[in-house]
Write an enzyme that holds these catalytic residues in place. Structure first.
Site, PDB file in Angstrom:
ATOM      1  N   HIS A  61     -14.869  -7.246 -22.898  1.00  0.00           N
ATOM      2  CA  HIS A  61     -13.684  -7.963 -23.379  1.00  0.00           C
ATOM      3  C   HIS A  61     -13.455  -7.743 -24.872  1.00  0.00           C
ATOM      4  O   HIS A  61     -12.716  -8.493 -25.498  1.00  0.00           O
ATOM      5  CB  HIS A  61     -13.827  -9.461 -23.115  1.00  0.00           C
ATOM      6  N   HIS A 223     -11.038 -10.348 -15.284  1.00  0.00           N
ATOM      7  CA  HIS A 223     -11.974  -9.518 -14.523  1.00  0.00           C
ATOM      8  C   HIS A 223     -11.279  -8.951 -13.301  1.00  0.00           C
ATOM      9  O   HIS A 223     -11.918  -8.455 -12.389  1.00  0.00           O
ATOM     10  CB  HIS A 223     -13.189 -10.322 -14.064  1.00  0.00           C
TER      11      HIS A 223
END
Lengths: 336, 201
Positions: A61, A223
């Site tokens: 991320h 995700h």
């Protein structure tokens, strides 16, 4: 199935090699711990009497979480494998390295694995006699109904929430106050995302989900969690409108209120498209009579090479405005 | 012959070998309803647990389970790390600070592990998680069933997850679309229980 193309050496070593590169790039901001290679601590910021802010979660991320370690923001972070929570030990090691005797606040997104591992980290810290508290970020409007805010995921709004809590800690507020600020910042932050293509893990190098060409998924998680609606890819203004409608319906701001705006790339979407989205965001906020105090545009919370973007609004009040404006100096973010 | 710490080392070596062999199959199962890394996590976790117990030159059964728990957790994190670390710590407590235990007490370890997983993960039967294999196995064990019956209960529980809708963890994102696929965590759980059965036979 053909493998996705990545500039990696070995999927199993991708996270550690990335960390080596980050440490080499930002030696004035962050340091690694010899005994905990997946913990990163701030060179400046941690000090006696200050509440320690420890953030963390899965890798993949970036610049979340590593980029927000620095004076005025997070004192340390622990990262895990790609999209997987770190185990408790790096979080404990990070916290031990930066705590200043005023307690530790673990701040991270609401995901089952993160909750379990950071809970264990808190238990281990308490055994060392260090007070540890936890605040979960739950800004993803698409992931649960408004009445079930505690079930929502934490996504790009992390940036504003971490910023507010980090400033509170930097101003030497006590632990209870920093916790209150973190809850308050989280409660006033709303994010919604849209995905245009899938990401792929370095270890599997296959798309994490199937999104046919010409399609988009609104409300997608970072995700690849499915969103609220899949349909043909629409023009940017229509996409921005759909996300803003959902956010504004919950935010219930009055004309004259101020907001902070984040238009975030999920990884593959370029600045050109983010600024196109932001033009619409600015237009819509002006039409609603809302004032924009600060706008961030860029990759702040990504999902590897996923194409797509998210829009975050933080509904400001005097306190949050002051905390967002408070100076911070991190490897990948600066304010004030 | 009692179950000794050497037997426990052999059990963890077998668990590591089994997860290595099943890695790709578990990843493929997870690929349908998750992000395809469950096999990798289980392989890494059990390999680390096995290495940790193999490194011990002395200590009780509980010491060995504790070392395995720590090894698994530090290697994995994610969801399976805390769940299996808690399970192994509970197994260690059940096995106790003794160098060996009667083989007939083996099923009690399954009960203890299931309790640990439920406490840490806060899942219930029917949530389509590893607990859907662990709980039926533990219930069978508590009812005095043989290890053959315990393994059958775990297998049936794992198979039954195909008909469930996930409500927890990463698979929960799929809702109705998760139906029709077995939960990879339940499938690997049944494999672990089968290895315990083999070791205590």
């Amino acid at each position: 199935m053909t493998e996705t193309q990545k500039l990696i050496n070995d999927g199993n070593r991708a996270v550690d090699e990335m960390l080596a590169g980050i440490a080499a790039a930002h030696p004035h901001h962050v340091a690694r711990l010899d005994h905990a290679p997946r913990a990163i601590i701030a060179r400046h910021g941690p000090r006696p009497g200050k509440v320690a802010i420890v953030v963390g979660g899965g890798s993949g991320h970036e610049p979340t979480f590593l980029g927000y370690v620095g004076k005025g923001l997070a004192d340390a972070c622990a990262v895990g494998n790609v999209f997987a929570s770190p185990p408790p030990q790096p979080a404990v090691d990070a916290a031990m390295a930066v705590h200043g005797g005023a307690g530790v606040l673990f701040l991270y997104g609401n995901y089952a694995g993160d909750v379990m591992n950071f809970d264990m980290a808190s238990e281990l810290l308490e055994m060392e006699g260090i007070e540890a508290r936890t605040v979960l970020t739950t800004d993803d409007v698409a992931s649960a109904p408004a009445g079930e805010r505690d079930k929502r995921r934490g996504v790009a709004g992390n940036v504003f929430i971490f910023k507010a809590a980090g400033a509170a800690a930097d101003l030497m507020m006590p632990l209870d106050e920093v916790v209150r600020v973190a809850h308050h910042a989280n409660a006033r932050t709303y994010t919604m995302g849209v995905a245009l293509s899938a990401c792929s893990l370095p270890q599997t190098r296959r798309p994490n989900f199937d999104l046919p060409a010409g399609q988009m998924e609104i409300g997608m998680g970072i995700h690849g969690e499915p969103g609220v609606r899949r349909g043909p890819l629409l023009p940017a203004n229509a996409v921005a409108d759909e996300m803003l409608d959902a956010i504004l319906a919950e935010m219930k701001a009055d004309p004259g209120d101020e907001v902070a705006v984040l238009v975030n790339s999920l990884g593959a979407t370029p600045l050109m498209e983010l600024y196109i989205l932001n033009a619409r965001v600015a237009e819509r906020l002006a039409a609603a009579g809302l004032k924009v105090h600060v706008t961030l545009v860029g990759p702040y919370c990504t999902s590897l090479e996923m194409a797509g973007a998210s829009i975050t609004l933080m509904h400001l009040d005097d306190e949050l405005k002051r905390l967002l404006d408070h100076p911070c100096d991190c490897a990948m973010f600066r304010a004030g | 012959m009692d179950f000794t710490t050497d037997d426990l080392k052999a059990l963890f070596a077998a668990l590591a070998a089994r997860m290595k062999a099943e890695r790709d199959g578990l990843c493929a199962l997870d690929g349908v309803i998750g992000d395809a890394d469950h096999g990798i996590a289980m392989e890494q976790g059990m390999a680390a647990a096995s290495d940790a117990v193999a490194a011990l030159t002395e200590g009780t059964l509980q010491d060995h389970f504790n070392a395995a728990a720590k090894g698994f957790l530090n290697a994995v994190g994610a969801s399976s790390g805390p769940l299996y670390a808690t399970a192994l710590l509970r197994a260690g407590k059940a096995a106790g600070p003794r160098p060996a235990m009667p083989r007939t007490e083996g099923p009690l370890l399954i009960v203890a592990m299931a309790e640990g997983i439920q406490t840490r993960g806060k899942a219930e039967l029917g949530h389509k998680t590893m607990l859907d294999a662990w709980l039926p196995a533990a219930n069978a064990a508590q009812a005095g069933a043989s290890f053959v019956e315990i393994v059958a209960a775990a297998d049936a529980g794992a198979a039954a997850t195909a008909d469930m809708i996930a409500t927890l963890g990463r698979a929960a994102r799929l809702g109705e679309r998760s139906r029709g696929h077995r939960d990879p965590g339940a499938v690997s759980a049944a494999m672990i229980i089968a290895e315990f059965a083999r070791a205590f036979a």
